[in-house]
Motif scaffolding. Structure first.
Motif, short mmCIF file in Angstrom:
data_model
loop_
_atom_site.label_atom_id
_atom_site.label_comp_id
_atom_site.label_asym_id
_atom_site.label_seq_id
_atom_site.Cartn_x
_atom_site.Cartn_y
_atom_site.Cartn_z
N GLN A 40 0.86 -1.18 0.00
CA GLN A 40 0.00 0.00 0.00
C GLN A 40 0.90 1.23 0.00
O GLN A 40 1.86 1.29 0.77
CB GLN A 40 -0.90 0.03 1.23
CG GLN A 40 -1.93 -1.09 1.26
CD GLN A 40 -2.84 -0.97 2.45
OE1 GLN A 40 -2.42 -0.60 3.54
NE2 GLN A 40 -4.10 -1.30 2.24
N THR A 42 0.94 5.68 -0.22
CA THR A 42 0.17 6.92 -0.12
C THR A 42 0.45 7.78 -1.35
O THR A 42 1.45 7.57 -2.05
CB THR A 42 0.55 7.72 1.14
OG1 THR A 42 1.91 8.16 1.01
CG2 THR A 42 0.37 6.91 2.41
N SER A 44 1.46 10.76 -1.30
CA SER A 44 2.72 11.46 -1.05
C SER A 44 3.93 10.60 -1.42
O SER A 44 4.91 11.10 -1.98
CB SER A 44 2.82 11.88 0.41
OG SER A 44 1.80 12.80 0.73
N GLN A 45 3.86 9.31 -1.12
CA GLN A 45 4.96 8.41 -1.47
C GLN A 45 5.10 8.31 -2.99
O GLN A 45 6.22 8.29 -3.51
CB GLN A 45 4.72 7.01 -0.89
CG GLN A 45 4.89 6.95 0.61
CD GLN A 45 4.47 5.60 1.16
OE1 GLN A 45 3.38 5.10 0.87
NE2 GLN A 45 5.36 5.01 1.96
N SER A 72 -8.61 2.12 -2.40
CA SER A 72 -8.10 3.08 -1.42
C SER A 72 -8.71 2.82 -0.06
O SER A 72 -9.83 2.33 0.07
CB SER A 72 -8.41 4.51 -1.88
OG SER A 72 -9.79 4.71 -1.99
N LYS A 74 -8.76 4.99 3.66
CA LYS A 74 -8.37 6.19 4.40
C LYS A 74 -8.11 5.81 5.85
O LYS A 74 -8.91 5.15 6.50
CB LYS A 74 -9.47 7.24 4.33
CG LYS A 74 -9.06 8.55 4.93
CD LYS A 74 -9.98 9.68 4.56
CE LYS A 74 -9.40 10.94 5.14
NZ LYS A 74 -9.97 12.12 4.58
N ARG A 75 -6.92 6.21 6.32
CA ARG A 75 -6.53 6.02 7.72
C ARG A 75 -6.05 7.36 8.24
O ARG A 75 -4.98 7.83 7.86
CB ARG A 75 -5.41 5.00 7.84
CG ARG A 75 -5.86 3.58 7.56
CD ARG A 75 -4.75 2.59 7.87
NE ARG A 75 -4.58 1.74 6.71
CZ ARG A 75 -3.44 1.28 6.26
NH1 ARG A 75 -2.31 1.59 6.87
NH2 ARG A 75 -3.40 0.50 5.21
N GLU A 78 -4.32 10.17 5.94
CA GLU A 78 -3.67 9.53 4.79
C GLU A 78 -4.62 8.59 4.05
O GLU A 78 -5.46 7.93 4.66
CB GLU A 78 -2.45 8.72 5.24
CG GLU A 78 -1.30 9.56 5.75
CD GLU A 78 -0.53 10.27 4.64
OE1 GLU A 78 -0.80 10.05 3.45
OE2 GLU A 78 0.34 11.06 5.00
N VAL A 79 -4.45 8.54 2.73
CA VAL A 79 -5.17 7.59 1.90
C VAL A 79 -4.13 6.60 1.38
O VAL A 79 -3.14 6.99 0.77
CB VAL A 79 -5.88 8.29 0.73
CG1 VAL A 79 -6.54 7.27 -0.19
CG2 VAL A 79 -6.91 9.29 1.24
N PHE A 80 -4.36 5.33 1.67
CA PHE A 80 -3.46 4.27 1.23
C PHE A 80 -4.07 3.58 0.02
O PHE A 80 -5.24 3.19 0.03
CB PHE A 80 -3.22 3.26 2.36
CG PHE A 80 -2.38 3.81 3.47
CD1 PHE A 80 -1.01 3.58 3.48
CD2 PHE A 80 -2.94 4.57 4.49
CE1 PHE A 80 -0.22 4.09 4.50
CE2 PHE A 80 -2.15 5.09 5.50
CZ PHE A 80 -0.79 4.86 5.50
#
Length: 108
Positions: A40, A42, A44-45, A72, A74-75, A78-80
Protein backbone atom coordinates in the motif's frame (compact mmCIF):
# COMPACT_ATOMS: atom_id res chain seq x y z
CA UNK A 1 -17.16 -11.34 -39.73
CA UNK A 2 -19.19 -10.14 -36.79
CA UNK A 3 -20.92 -6.83 -37.45
CA UNK A 4 -22.78 -6.54 -34.15
CA UNK A 5 -20.10 -4.41 -32.52
CA UNK A 6 -19.39 -1.82 -35.20
CA UNK A 7 -20.97 0.99 -33.18
CA UNK A 8 -21.23 -0.24 -29.59
CA UNK A 9 -18.91 -2.36 -27.51
CA UNK A 10 -20.69 -5.26 -25.78
CA UNK A 11 -21.72 -4.56 -22.21
CA UNK A 12 -19.62 -7.48 -20.99
CA UNK A 13 -16.55 -5.66 -22.33
CA UNK A 14 -17.31 -2.25 -20.79
CA UNK A 15 -15.08 -2.88 -17.76
CA UNK A 16 -12.35 -4.28 -19.98
CA UNK A 17 -12.43 -1.19 -22.18
CA UNK A 18 -12.23 1.10 -19.14
CA UNK A 19 -9.30 -0.84 -17.71
CA UNK A 20 -7.37 -0.94 -20.97
CA UNK A 21 -7.98 2.79 -21.44
CA UNK A 22 -6.53 3.43 -17.98
CA UNK A 23 -3.57 1.16 -18.72
CA UNK A 24 -2.95 2.88 -22.05
CA UNK A 25 -0.97 5.71 -20.47
CA UNK A 26 2.72 5.22 -19.74
CA UNK A 27 2.62 7.32 -16.55
CA UNK A 28 -0.19 5.20 -15.14
CA UNK A 29 1.71 2.04 -16.03
CA UNK A 30 4.76 3.36 -14.18
CA UNK A 31 2.62 4.23 -11.16
CA UNK A 32 1.33 0.64 -11.02
CA UNK A 33 4.87 -0.69 -11.34
CA UNK A 34 5.85 1.23 -8.18
CA UNK A 35 3.86 -1.17 -6.02
CA UNK A 36 5.47 -4.29 -4.61
CA UNK A 37 3.03 -7.22 -4.37
CA UNK A 38 0.46 -6.51 -1.67
CA UNK A 39 1.99 -3.10 -0.90
CA UNK A 40 0.00 0.00 0.00
CA UNK A 41 1.34 3.43 -0.94
CA UNK A 42 0.17 6.92 -0.12
CA UNK A 43 -0.20 9.67 -2.67
CA UNK A 44 2.72 11.46 -1.05
CA UNK A 45 4.96 8.41 -1.47
CA UNK A 46 4.04 8.17 -5.15
CA UNK A 47 4.60 11.89 -5.72
CA UNK A 48 8.01 11.66 -4.02
CA UNK A 49 9.37 9.12 -6.49
CA UNK A 50 7.81 10.26 -9.76
CA UNK A 51 8.91 13.20 -11.91
CA UNK A 52 5.28 14.32 -12.14
CA UNK A 53 3.64 17.14 -10.21
CA UNK A 54 1.25 16.30 -7.40
CA UNK A 55 -1.62 17.49 -9.61
CA UNK A 56 -0.57 15.17 -12.45
CA UNK A 57 -0.14 12.22 -10.08
CA UNK A 58 -3.58 12.91 -8.58
CA UNK A 59 -5.11 12.94 -12.05
CA UNK A 60 -3.52 9.61 -12.98
CA UNK A 61 -4.53 8.07 -9.66
CA UNK A 62 -8.09 9.28 -10.23
CA UNK A 63 -8.16 7.50 -13.61
CA UNK A 64 -6.74 4.30 -12.08
CA UNK A 65 -9.23 4.44 -9.23
CA UNK A 66 -12.07 5.17 -11.67
CA UNK A 67 -11.15 1.99 -13.55
CA UNK A 68 -11.05 0.26 -10.14
CA UNK A 69 -7.43 -0.77 -10.74
CA UNK A 70 -6.52 0.86 -7.44
CA UNK A 71 -8.40 0.54 -4.19
CA UNK A 72 -8.10 3.08 -1.42
CA UNK A 73 -8.35 3.03 2.33
CA UNK A 74 -8.37 6.19 4.40
CA UNK A 75 -6.53 6.02 7.72
CA UNK A 76 -6.54 9.29 9.58
CA UNK A 77 -5.43 11.97 7.12
CA UNK A 78 -3.67 9.53 4.79
CA UNK A 79 -5.17 7.59 1.90
CA UNK A 80 -3.46 4.27 1.23
CA UNK A 81 -3.70 2.86 -2.26
CA UNK A 82 -3.21 -0.71 -3.40
CA UNK A 83 -3.54 -2.55 -6.69
CA UNK A 84 -6.78 -4.42 -7.27
CA UNK A 85 -4.94 -7.56 -8.36
CA UNK A 86 -8.10 -9.67 -8.57
CA UNK A 87 -9.71 -7.31 -11.09
CA UNK A 88 -6.53 -7.00 -13.11
CA UNK A 89 -6.08 -10.78 -13.21
CA UNK A 90 -9.73 -11.36 -14.20
CA UNK A 91 -9.48 -8.78 -16.98
CA UNK A 92 -6.22 -10.12 -18.38
CA UNK A 93 -7.54 -13.68 -18.15
CA UNK A 94 -10.68 -12.63 -20.05
CA UNK A 95 -8.51 -11.07 -22.75
CA UNK A 96 -6.22 -14.13 -22.90
CA UNK A 97 -9.27 -16.40 -23.21
CA UNK A 98 -10.57 -14.25 -26.06
CA UNK A 99 -7.25 -14.39 -27.90
CA UNK A 100 -6.93 -18.12 -27.29
CA UNK A 101 -10.44 -18.68 -28.71
CA UNK A 102 -9.52 -16.63 -31.76
CA UNK A 103 -6.34 -18.64 -32.19
CA UNK A 104 -8.14 -21.96 -31.94
CA UNK A 105 -10.70 -20.89 -34.57
CA UNK A 106 -8.07 -19.77 -37.06
CA UNK A 107 -8.35 -21.23 -40.48
CA UNK A 108 -4.94 -22.03 -41.89
Amino acid sequence: MKTDYQQVIPESWADTARIFTALGDEHRQRILLLFDPGEQLTISQIVAITPLSRTAVSHHLQVLRGAELLTSEKRGKEVFLSINADLLLRTLTQMADFVQAQQSRRVD
